[in-house]
Design a protein around this motif. Structure first.
Motif, PDB file in Angstrom:
ATOM      1  N   GLN A 228      -2.970  86.194  14.392  1.00  0.00           N
ATOM      2  CA  GLN A 228      -2.273  84.998  13.914  1.00  0.00           C
ATOM      3  C   GLN A 228      -0.927  85.365  13.283  1.00  0.00           C
ATOM      4  O   GLN A 228       0.096  84.726  13.543  1.00  0.00           O
ATOM      5  CB  GLN A 228      -3.153  84.264  12.897  1.00  0.00           C
ATOM      6  CG  GLN A 228      -2.541  82.972  12.381  1.00  0.00           C
ATOM      7  CD  GLN A 228      -2.357  81.922  13.476  1.00  0.00           C
ATOM      8  OE1 GLN A 228      -3.318  81.519  14.120  1.00  0.00           O
ATOM      9  NE2 GLN A 228      -1.119  81.507  13.714  1.00  0.00           N
TER      10      GLN A 228
ATOM     11  N   SER B 110       1.209  81.402   8.686  1.00  0.00           N
ATOM     12  CA  SER B 110      -0.159  81.355   8.177  1.00  0.00           C
ATOM     13  C   SER B 110      -0.395  82.315   7.017  1.00  0.00           C
ATOM     14  O   SER B 110      -1.544  82.511   6.617  1.00  0.00           O
ATOM     15  CB  SER B 110      -1.127  81.711   9.309  1.00  0.00           C
ATOM     16  OG  SER B 110      -0.910  83.060   9.704  1.00  0.00           O
ATOM     17  N   TYR B 111       0.682  82.918   6.482  1.00  0.00           N
ATOM     18  CA  TYR B 111       0.512  83.978   5.476  1.00  0.00           C
ATOM     19  C   TYR B 111      -0.438  83.558   4.349  1.00  0.00           C
ATOM     20  O   TYR B 111      -1.492  84.157   4.141  1.00  0.00           O
ATOM     21  CB  TYR B 111       1.885  84.376   4.920  1.00  0.00           C
ATOM     22  CG  TYR B 111       1.854  85.466   3.837  1.00  0.00           C
ATOM     23  CD1 TYR B 111       1.007  86.565   3.949  1.00  0.00           C
ATOM     24  CD2 TYR B 111       2.697  85.390   2.735  1.00  0.00           C
ATOM     25  CE1 TYR B 111       1.005  87.562   2.962  1.00  0.00           C
ATOM     26  CE2 TYR B 111       2.704  86.381   1.750  1.00  0.00           C
ATOM     27  CZ  TYR B 111       1.852  87.471   1.870  1.00  0.00           C
ATOM     28  OH  TYR B 111       1.838  88.441   0.907  1.00  0.00           O
ATOM     29  N   GLU B 112      -0.084  82.486   3.625  1.00  0.00           N
ATOM     30  CA  GLU B 112      -0.903  82.120   2.462  1.00  0.00           C
ATOM     31  C   GLU B 112      -2.236  81.476   2.863  1.00  0.00           C
ATOM     32  O   GLU B 112      -3.265  81.779   2.275  1.00  0.00           O
ATOM     33  CB  GLU B 112      -0.119  81.165   1.548  1.00  0.00           C
ATOM     34  CG  GLU B 112       0.970  81.882   0.777  1.00  0.00           C
ATOM     35  CD  GLU B 112       1.351  81.132  -0.498  1.00  0.00           C
ATOM     36  OE1 GLU B 112       1.812  79.998  -0.388  1.00  0.00           O
ATOM     37  OE2 GLU B 112       1.162  81.704  -1.594  1.00  0.00           O
ATOM     38  N   GLU B 113      -2.186  80.593   3.870  1.00  0.00           N
ATOM     39  CA  GLU B 113      -3.442  79.943   4.257  1.00  0.00           C
ATOM     40  C   GLU B 113      -4.410  80.950   4.872  1.00  0.00           C
ATOM     41  O   GLU B 113      -5.627  80.780   4.799  1.00  0.00           O
ATOM     42  CB  GLU B 113      -3.177  78.771   5.194  1.00  0.00           C
ATOM     43  CG  GLU B 113      -2.472  77.592   4.523  1.00  0.00           C
ATOM     44  CD  GLU B 113      -3.187  77.108   3.254  1.00  0.00           C
ATOM     45  OE1 GLU B 113      -4.393  76.853   3.318  1.00  0.00           O
ATOM     46  OE2 GLU B 113      -2.528  77.007   2.203  1.00  0.00           O
ATOM     47  N   GLY B 114      -3.866  82.008   5.468  1.00  0.00           N
ATOM     48  CA  GLY B 114      -4.712  83.082   5.998  1.00  0.00           C
ATOM     49  C   GLY B 114      -5.401  83.844   4.883  1.00  0.00           C
ATOM     50  O   GLY B 114      -6.579  84.203   4.988  1.00  0.00           O
ATOM     51  N   ILE B 115      -4.673  84.099   3.806  1.00  0.00           N
ATOM     52  CA  ILE B 115      -5.265  84.765   2.641  1.00  0.00           C
ATOM     53  C   ILE B 115      -6.391  83.889   2.083  1.00  0.00           C
ATOM     54  O   ILE B 115      -7.501  84.364   1.819  1.00  0.00           O
ATOM     55  CB  ILE B 115      -4.193  85.025   1.553  1.00  0.00           C
ATOM     56  CG1 ILE B 115      -3.221  86.116   2.025  1.00  0.00           C
ATOM     57  CG2 ILE B 115      -4.845  85.422   0.228  1.00  0.00           C
ATOM     58  CD1 ILE B 115      -2.021  86.317   1.118  1.00  0.00           C
ATOM     59  N   TYR B 116      -6.090  82.599   1.978  1.00  0.00           N
ATOM     60  CA  TYR B 116      -7.093  81.661   1.460  1.00  0.00           C
ATOM     61  C   TYR B 116      -8.344  81.671   2.339  1.00  0.00           C
ATOM     62  O   TYR B 116      -9.466  81.835   1.848  1.00  0.00           O
ATOM     63  CB  TYR B 116      -6.482  80.262   1.392  1.00  0.00           C
ATOM     64  CG  TYR B 116      -7.437  79.200   0.936  1.00  0.00           C
ATOM     65  CD1 TYR B 116      -8.023  79.273  -0.320  1.00  0.00           C
ATOM     66  CD2 TYR B 116      -7.767  78.135   1.760  1.00  0.00           C
ATOM     67  CE1 TYR B 116      -8.908  78.298  -0.757  1.00  0.00           C
ATOM     68  CE2 TYR B 116      -8.649  77.158   1.336  1.00  0.00           C
ATOM     69  CZ  TYR B 116      -9.217  77.244   0.083  1.00  0.00           C
ATOM     70  OH  TYR B 116     -10.094  76.287  -0.326  1.00  0.00           O
ATOM     71  N   ALA B 117      -8.127  81.538   3.641  1.00  0.00           N
ATOM     72  CA  ALA B 117      -9.261  81.487   4.567  1.00  0.00           C
ATOM     73  C   ALA B 117     -10.085  82.769   4.518  1.00  0.00           C
ATOM     74  O   ALA B 117     -11.310  82.738   4.595  1.00  0.00           O
ATOM     75  CB  ALA B 117      -8.763  81.224   5.992  1.00  0.00           C
TER      76      ALA B 117
ATOM     77  N   HIS C 133       1.267  93.124   3.702  1.00  0.00           N
ATOM     78  CA  HIS C 133      -0.021  92.457   3.900  1.00  0.00           C
ATOM     79  C   HIS C 133      -0.554  92.727   5.306  1.00  0.00           C
ATOM     80  O   HIS C 133      -1.718  93.111   5.480  1.00  0.00           O
ATOM     81  CB  HIS C 133       0.138  90.955   3.656  1.00  0.00           C
ATOM     82  CG  HIS C 133      -1.119  90.177   3.833  1.00  0.00           C
ATOM     83  ND1 HIS C 133      -2.129  90.184   2.903  1.00  0.00           N
ATOM     84  CD2 HIS C 133      -1.556  89.393   4.848  1.00  0.00           C
ATOM     85  CE1 HIS C 133      -3.130  89.428   3.330  1.00  0.00           C
ATOM     86  NE2 HIS C 133      -2.810  88.935   4.508  1.00  0.00           N
TER      87      HIS C 133
ATOM     88  N   ASP D  13     -15.800  83.956   8.902  1.00  0.00           N
ATOM     89  CA  ASP D  13     -15.197  82.943   9.770  1.00  0.00           C
ATOM     90  C   ASP D  13     -13.778  83.331  10.205  1.00  0.00           C
ATOM     91  O   ASP D  13     -13.233  82.747  11.130  1.00  0.00           O
ATOM     92  CB  ASP D  13     -15.103  81.589   9.040  1.00  0.00           C
ATOM     93  CG  ASP D  13     -16.488  81.079   8.659  1.00  0.00           C
ATOM     94  OD1 ASP D  13     -17.454  81.502   9.317  1.00  0.00           O
ATOM     95  OD2 ASP D  13     -16.580  80.285   7.704  1.00  0.00           O
ATOM     96  N   TYR D  14     -13.192  84.270   9.494  1.00  0.00           N
ATOM     97  CA  TYR D  14     -11.801  84.626   9.791  1.00  0.00           C
ATOM     98  C   TYR D  14     -11.643  86.144   9.751  1.00  0.00           C
ATOM     99  O   TYR D  14     -11.063  86.694   8.812  1.00  0.00           O
ATOM    100  CB  TYR D  14     -10.883  83.941   8.766  1.00  0.00           C
ATOM    101  CG  TYR D  14      -9.432  83.849   9.179  1.00  0.00           C
ATOM    102  CD1 TYR D  14      -9.072  83.530  10.478  1.00  0.00           C
ATOM    103  CD2 TYR D  14      -8.419  84.079   8.246  1.00  0.00           C
ATOM    104  CE1 TYR D  14      -7.748  83.441  10.851  1.00  0.00           C
ATOM    105  CE2 TYR D  14      -7.083  83.990   8.614  1.00  0.00           C
ATOM    106  CZ  TYR D  14      -6.764  83.668   9.915  1.00  0.00           C
ATOM    107  OH  TYR D  14      -5.441  83.575  10.291  1.00  0.00           O
TER     108      TYR D  14
ATOM    109  N   TYR E 143     -10.545  84.696   2.000  1.00  0.00           N
ATOM    110  CA  TYR E 143     -11.354  84.743   0.773  1.00  0.00           C
ATOM    111  C   TYR E 143     -12.508  83.750   0.837  1.00  0.00           C
ATOM    112  O   TYR E 143     -13.594  84.016   0.360  1.00  0.00           O
ATOM    113  CB  TYR E 143     -10.503  84.451  -0.462  1.00  0.00           C
ATOM    114  CG  TYR E 143      -9.718  85.635  -0.973  1.00  0.00           C
ATOM    115  CD1 TYR E 143     -10.378  86.787  -1.402  1.00  0.00           C
ATOM    116  CD2 TYR E 143      -8.327  85.603  -1.047  1.00  0.00           C
ATOM    117  CE1 TYR E 143      -9.663  87.878  -1.883  1.00  0.00           C
ATOM    118  CE2 TYR E 143      -7.604  86.686  -1.526  1.00  0.00           C
ATOM    119  CZ  TYR E 143      -8.282  87.814  -1.947  1.00  0.00           C
ATOM    120  OH  TYR E 143      -7.576  88.882  -2.414  1.00  0.00           O
ATOM    121  N   VAL E 144     -12.251  82.588   1.421  1.00  0.00           N
ATOM    122  CA  VAL E 144     -13.288  81.551   1.478  1.00  0.00           C
ATOM    123  C   VAL E 144     -14.436  81.984   2.383  1.00  0.00           C
ATOM    124  O   VAL E 144     -15.593  81.858   2.032  1.00  0.00           O
ATOM    125  CB  VAL E 144     -12.697  80.206   1.980  1.00  0.00           C
ATOM    126  CG1 VAL E 144     -13.805  79.191   2.201  1.00  0.00           C
ATOM    127  CG2 VAL E 144     -11.702  79.664   0.965  1.00  0.00           C
ATOM    128  N   GLY E 145     -14.087  82.500   3.562  1.00  0.00           N
ATOM    129  CA  GLY E 145     -15.144  82.922   4.473  1.00  0.00           C
ATOM    130  C   GLY E 145     -14.684  84.057   5.354  1.00  0.00           C
ATOM    131  O   GLY E 145     -14.090  83.830   6.397  1.00  0.00           O
TER     132      GLY E 145
END
Lengths: 217, 128
Positions: free
Chosen positions: B63, B40-47, B85, B54-55, B49-51
């Motif tokens: 995770q 989940s490294y990159e998708e975790g970074i994305y999530a 990270h 929520d994360y 930043y997005v919210g």
């Protein structure tokens, strides 16, 4: 000269492959002379400039770019940590980070090279009427000590609405955990395909780095 | 006799090579061969930043730790920057010992990170 000839052969082969894949465009191989003179081990990726209208572009894209560069064999500094570190040290935006002196970046991180990215297009998830999602990114890799341009490239990808049948995207998608957040915008996923087109073409892409089995010393 | 036992050995070796190849191929069919276990490294970074709400950071840490256990059991490596990270997330969560440990792991795994990680460790010791 011999090294040059040796590296030409795979480049030509992949130019043919790229032609076959890309259809009509003629691919001119990149001149890797500067790159071969200063081959980096480690790459500092700064957050991209955003020329699109989508505010989420910067991080929607930044969170896709570690994978392709690390998988080509480079040490990639942790992008989110670097971003926060720069912010904590008086550089609040991607623009200011990219304007900071290269020597300072090298001193702070010890990076061999710094990658400057520019998002030319990144279609917003809010464009509900758009039928096609487009991502276009340009990249410049500079040697952090001399400032010499080592490599530059452009990656573009587009995806029509409802079209999830992209082989490249599916390949990358299989390697990363999908959509932790359900608000995922389509351009974030299309970015991964743009990255394949930017970094992976043998004739124009980023050469393999030291952690890759395909690295040429 | 010599020849026979030699041939048998060779046949066994060929057979295990073929088996190994089949196993490797089977692995490739379901997933591209990658240098690292990305989880989940990159998708975790994305999530994040997005919210961020929520994360939250605790969820990001758990995770990533789960990803790490999976990678270890599959004998796969974590990508460059991953431990730094995670160390940063531990720092954000106020868990400075774990933060330090992850930063040291980043440095020992990837010597290229030494200058930057030493800077972060230095900041960490000022914070504690």
């Amino acid at each position: 000269m011999r090294a040059l000839q040796k590296s030409m052969r795979p480049a030509m082969l992949s130019a043919v492959a790229a032609l076959a894949l890309g259809g009509c465009q003629t691919i001119k191989p990149y001149d890797y002379t500067n790159f071969r003179a200063h081959p980096p081990r480690s790459i500092l990726v700064l957050p991209p400039l955003n020329e699109s209208n989508a505010v989420e572009a910067t991080y929607g894209y930044l969170s896709t770019v570690t994978y392709p560069i690390a998988e080509r064999g480079y040490y990639v500094f942790p992008v989110a940590v670097v971003d926060q570190f720069m912010k904590d040290n008086g550089l609040p935006s991607a623009h200011e980070m990219q304007e900071a002196p290269l020597a300072k970046m090298a001193e702070i991180t010890g990076a061999d090279a710094v990658l400057f990215l520019d998002l030319k297009q990144y279609d917003s998830k809010y464009q509900v009427l758009a039928s096609v999602t487009r991502v276009e990114v340009t990249a410049k890799l500079l040697d952090s000590r001399s400032g010499i341009l080592l490599w530059e490239g452009r990656g573009y990808a587009e995806q029509g609405s409802g079209n999830s049948g992209n082989i490249l995207a599916n390949l990358v998608a299989a390697a990363v955990t999908q959509a932790i957040n359900k608000k995922t915008d389509r351009a974030h996923e299309v970015s991964r395909v743009a990255n394949v087109n930017l970094f992976d073409p043998e004739a124009t892409g980023l050469p393999y780095g030291p952690y890759s089995a395909k690295y040429e010393k | 006799m010599w020849l026979n036992s030699d041939a048998r050995k060779r046949a066994t070796a060929n057979c295990s090579a073929a088996l190994l190849g089949a196993v490797l191929l089977a692995g490739c069919a379901s997933r591209p061969a990658t240098l690292y276990s990305w989880g989940s490294y990159e998708e975790g970074i994305y999530a994040s930043y997005v919210g961020r709400n929520d994360y939250p950071v605790e969820k990001q840490i758990s995770q990533l730790e789960e990803d790490y256990q999976q990678a270890r059991s599959a004998n796969e490596h974590m990508p460059p920057g991953w431990h730094a990270h995670l160390g940063y997330l531990y720092y954000e969560a106020g868990k400075l010992d774990q933060a330090r440990q992850e930063l040291l792991t980043e440095k020992s795994t990837y010597p290229e990170s030494a200058v930057f990680v030493d800077r972060l460790l230095n900041n960490l010791s000022k914070a504690s």
